[in-house]
Write a protein that holds these residues in place. Structure first.
Motif, PDB file in Angstrom:
ATOM      1  N   SER A   1       0.826  -1.210   0.000  1.00 21.66           N
ATOM      2  CA  SER A   1       0.000   0.000   0.000  1.00 21.66           C
ATOM      3  C   SER A   1       0.856   1.253   0.000  1.00 21.66           C
ATOM      4  N   ALA A   2       2.047   1.162   0.621  1.00 21.09           N
ATOM      5  CA  ALA A   2       2.965   2.300   0.606  1.00 21.09           C
ATOM      6  C   ALA A   2       3.563   2.507  -0.781  1.00 21.09           C
ATOM      7  N   LEU A   3       3.812   1.379  -1.479  1.00 18.96           N
ATOM      8  CA  LEU A   3       4.398   1.469  -2.818  1.00 18.96           C
ATOM      9  C   LEU A   3       3.358   1.775  -3.892  1.00 18.96           C
ATOM     10  N   SER A   4       2.117   1.340  -3.661  1.00 29.13           N
ATOM     11  CA  SER A   4       1.055   1.585  -4.631  1.00 29.13           C
ATOM     12  C   SER A   4      -0.217   2.015  -3.898  1.00 29.13           C
ATOM     13  N   PRO A   5      -0.687   3.251  -4.085  1.00 29.52           N
ATOM     14  CA  PRO A   5      -1.894   3.728  -3.396  1.00 29.52           C
ATOM     15  C   PRO A   5      -3.159   2.979  -3.788  1.00 29.52           C
ATOM     16  N   ASN A   6      -3.101   2.218  -4.887  1.00 32.20           N
ATOM     17  CA  ASN A   6      -4.283   1.478  -5.347  1.00 32.20           C
ATOM     18  C   ASN A   6      -4.414   0.102  -4.698  1.00 32.20           C
ATOM     19  N   PHE A   7      -3.409  -0.305  -3.913  1.00 34.01           N
ATOM     20  CA  PHE A   7      -3.392  -1.684  -3.421  1.00 34.01           C
ATOM     21  C   PHE A   7      -4.533  -1.968  -2.444  1.00 34.01           C
ATOM     22  N   LEU A   8      -4.734  -1.126  -1.461  1.00 33.81           N
ATOM     23  CA  LEU A   8      -5.737  -1.398  -0.425  1.00 33.81           C
ATOM     24  C   LEU A   8      -7.082  -0.735  -0.695  1.00 33.81           C
ATOM     25  N   THR A   9      -7.357  -0.422  -1.942  1.00 31.16           N
ATOM     26  CA  THR A   9      -8.686   0.082  -2.278  1.00 31.16           C
ATOM     27  C   THR A   9      -9.680  -1.069  -2.251  1.00 31.16           C
ATOM     28  N   THR A  10     -10.946  -0.741  -2.062  1.00 29.37           N
ATOM     29  CA  THR A  10     -11.982  -1.778  -1.983  1.00 29.37           C
ATOM     30  C   THR A  10     -12.024  -2.626  -3.248  1.00 29.37           C
ATOM     31  N   SER A  11     -11.933  -1.971  -4.389  1.00 24.54           N
ATOM     32  CA  SER A  11     -12.001  -2.707  -5.658  1.00 24.54           C
ATOM     33  C   SER A  11     -10.824  -3.663  -5.807  1.00 24.54           C
ATOM     34  N   ASN A  12      -9.630  -3.244  -5.375  1.00 23.78           N
ATOM     35  CA  ASN A  12      -8.472  -4.115  -5.530  1.00 23.78           C
ATOM     36  C   ASN A  12      -8.490  -5.253  -4.517  1.00 23.78           C
ATOM     37  N   VAL A  13      -8.972  -4.997  -3.304  1.00 23.68           N
ATOM     38  CA  VAL A  13      -9.094  -6.072  -2.314  1.00 23.68           C
ATOM     39  C   VAL A  13     -10.050  -7.147  -2.826  1.00 23.68           C
ATOM     40  N   LEU A  14     -11.174  -6.704  -3.408  1.00 22.68           N
ATOM     41  CA  LEU A  14     -12.115  -7.665  -3.992  1.00 22.68           C
ATOM     42  C   LEU A  14     -11.474  -8.405  -5.169  1.00 22.68           C
TER      43      LEU A  14
ATOM     44  N   ALA B   1     -25.139  -9.915  -3.716  1.00 24.58           N
ATOM     45  CA  ALA B   1     -25.040  -8.840  -2.728  1.00 24.58           C
ATOM     46  C   ALA B   1     -23.727  -8.068  -2.865  1.00 24.58           C
ATOM     47  N   GLY B   2     -23.298  -7.893  -4.111  1.00 27.60           N
ATOM     48  CA  GLY B   2     -22.087  -7.125  -4.365  1.00 27.60           C
ATOM     49  C   GLY B   2     -20.792  -7.895  -4.209  1.00 27.60           C
ATOM     50  N   ILE B   3     -20.885  -9.169  -3.848  1.00 27.93           N
ATOM     51  CA  ILE B   3     -19.690 -10.004  -3.672  1.00 27.93           C
ATOM     52  C   ILE B   3     -19.615 -10.983  -4.828  1.00 27.93           C
ATOM     53  N   ASN B   4     -18.434 -11.107  -5.416  1.00 25.38           N
ATOM     54  CA  ASN B   4     -18.259 -12.001  -6.556  1.00 25.38           C
ATOM     55  C   ASN B   4     -18.601 -13.436  -6.186  1.00 25.38           C
ATOM     56  N   THR B   5     -19.307 -14.120  -7.075  1.00 20.74           N
ATOM     57  CA  THR B   5     -19.753 -15.491  -6.814  1.00 20.74           C
ATOM     58  C   THR B   5     -18.603 -16.450  -6.493  1.00 20.74           C
ATOM     59  N   PRO B   6     -17.454 -16.388  -7.207  1.00 17.24           N
ATOM     60  CA  PRO B   6     -16.362 -17.298  -6.850  1.00 17.24           C
ATOM     61  C   PRO B   6     -15.882 -17.142  -5.410  1.00 17.24           C
ATOM     62  N   ILE B   7     -15.928 -15.928  -4.882  1.00 19.57           N
ATOM     63  CA  ILE B   7     -15.525 -15.718  -3.488  1.00 19.57           C
ATOM     64  C   ILE B   7     -16.469 -16.456  -2.558  1.00 19.57           C
ATOM     65  N   ILE B   8     -17.761 -16.354  -2.849  1.00 20.05           N
ATOM     66  CA  ILE B   8     -18.761 -17.036  -2.012  1.00 20.05           C
ATOM     67  C   ILE B   8     -18.593 -18.546  -2.096  1.00 20.05           C
ATOM     68  N   LEU B   9     -18.365 -19.063  -3.307  1.00 22.15           N
ATOM     69  CA  LEU B   9     -18.172 -20.506  -3.479  1.00 22.15           C
ATOM     70  C   LEU B   9     -16.934 -20.987  -2.722  1.00 22.15           C
ATOM     71  N   ALA B  10     -15.861 -20.188  -2.767  1.00 23.41           N
ATOM     72  CA  ALA B  10     -14.642 -20.564  -2.052  1.00 23.41           C
ATOM     73  C   ALA B  10     -14.895 -20.624  -0.549  1.00 23.41           C
TER      74      ALA B  10
ATOM     75  N   LEU C   1     -11.050 -12.322  -5.523  1.00 21.83           N
ATOM     76  CA  LEU C   1     -11.581 -12.986  -6.711  1.00 21.83           C
ATOM     77  C   LEU C   1     -10.517 -13.861  -7.366  1.00 21.83           C
ATOM     78  N   ASN C   2      -9.330 -13.311  -7.527  1.00 26.38           N
ATOM     79  CA  ASN C   2      -8.235 -14.085  -8.133  1.00 26.38           C
ATOM     80  C   ASN C   2      -7.825 -15.265  -7.262  1.00 26.38           C
ATOM     81  N   ALA C   3      -7.989 -15.107  -5.945  1.00 27.18           N
ATOM     82  CA  ALA C   3      -7.566 -16.154  -5.012  1.00 27.18           C
ATOM     83  C   ALA C   3      -8.593 -17.277  -4.878  1.00 27.18           C
ATOM     84  N   SER C   4      -9.814 -17.061  -5.354  1.00 23.66           N
ATOM     85  CA  SER C   4     -10.899 -18.017  -5.098  1.00 23.66           C
ATOM     86  C   SER C   4     -10.641 -19.418  -5.646  1.00 23.66           C
TER      87      SER C   4
END
Length: 314
Positions: free
Chosen positions: A26-39, A159-168, A43-46
């Motif tokens: 997050s210190a190196l990239s301000p976009n890292f801990l944004t809500t969209s990037n956390v999701l 409910a705004g959460i990606n389906t693969p995350i829920i399945l995981a 999603l990629n980890a599911s």
């Protein structure tokens, strides 16, 4: 120091390590801990999370399944051929593909328990077989054209959460309950800790290992279907780095590579650790090859720490 203390300390250290990664990225990239990037990380980890669940159970039982990533690709490819080229309704195609995955797991288990082949050799051979079959049935090309209702499993939201995350999460919770609250879970730990003692206590070691390999293959099959739905195609080339990532995540999550010790909570943290590193390096425009270097180093460190831990317990 008891096993629980060792596991707890390992998970606390890993969680702190994950926090450090997040702070640095997050210190190196301000976009890292944004809500969209956390999701996006989740999603990629599911698919990897689902895959790593099976790896965890297999390693706890003191075995290893190297065929999971190839089975992931094969299941997605088999589903694509059945649903698109054969024209089966997608639920039927998915059920057949998962039954095939379970059958492959049973085959692995029988080779290990009846033929007495090492699981490393058995599943390494199966890796090659499945990878080859995945390319054969798709003729080396990606098979597209899934129904929207199936694609929603990989591309939709609830409910705004990606389906693969829920399945995981569902897969993790189910297998967590199996390990924590059933006789099967107790027997898996007993077999991994000392198979001879487990056998003397009345545990059918061979049957437990067969179930473990089937569970590993089923989770790999589910991951394959989720990944196919997400990318919108079945192909023999998908998930090629997933075996390394899954083993790395499970190992750094505190699951012993020598059996008898491990938790799914540690695996979840390990998967997030790997996914965060990959995501952060992409945001920093660092070559993906360096991610492979980093993950390989993490595996080496995890094995070394596991060796030290086993030495302390002895």
């Amino acid at each position: 120091m008891g096993l629980r203390d060792v596991v707890r300390q390992s998970q606390v250290r890993l969680l702190l390590g994950l926090v450090v990664v997040w702070v640095v990225m997050s210190a190196l990239s301000p976009n890292f801990l944004t809500t969209s990037n956390v999701l996006n990380i989740l999603l990629n980890a599911s698919p990897l999370m689902i895959l790593a669940v099976g790896v965890t159970v297999t390693l706890i039982a003191a075995e290893i399944d190297l065929s999971i990533a190839a089975l992931e690709a094969f299941t997605g490819a088999a589903f694509a051929v059945l649903a698109v080229k054969v024209g089966l309704p997608w639920p039927a195609a998915a059920a057949i593909a998962l039954l095939g995955a379970a059958g492959i797991g049973l085959m692995n288990g029988l080779f290990v328990t009846r033929v007495k082949m090492p699981s490393f050799v058995t599943t390494l051979a199966m890796l090659s077989i499945l990878q080859g079959f995945a390319f054969v049935i798709t003729k080396g090309t990606a098979v597209y054209g899934f129904p929207n209702s199936f694609s929603a499993l990989g591309q939709g939201t609830i409910a705004g959460i990606n389906t693969p995350i829920i399945l995981a999460v569902v897969v993790v919770v189910i297998v967590f309950a199996l390990l924590r609250s059933t006789r099967f879970g107790l027997e898996v730990y007993a077999v991994g800790g000392n198979a001879d003692s487990a056998r003397l206590a009345g545990v059918n070691v061979e049957r437990v290992k067969q179930k473990v390999f089937m569970l590993s293959s089923i989770t790999a099959g589910i991951a394959g279907l989720v990944l196919a739905a997400r990318i919108g195609a079945g192909s023999g080339s998908v998930g090629q780095t997933d075996l390394l990532d899954a083993i790395a995540a499970v190992a750094i999550g505190g699951t012993s590579l020598f059996g008898g010790l491990g938790t799914l909570s540690g695996t979840v943290i390990g998967v997030l650790f790997i996914a965060s590193i990959r995501n952060g390096l992409v945001l920093l425009n660092v070559s993906a090859f360096w991610a492979q270097v980093a993950i390989g180093a993490v595996i080496l460190l995890a094995v070394f720490l596991d060796h030290l831990t086993k030495g302390r317990l002895r």
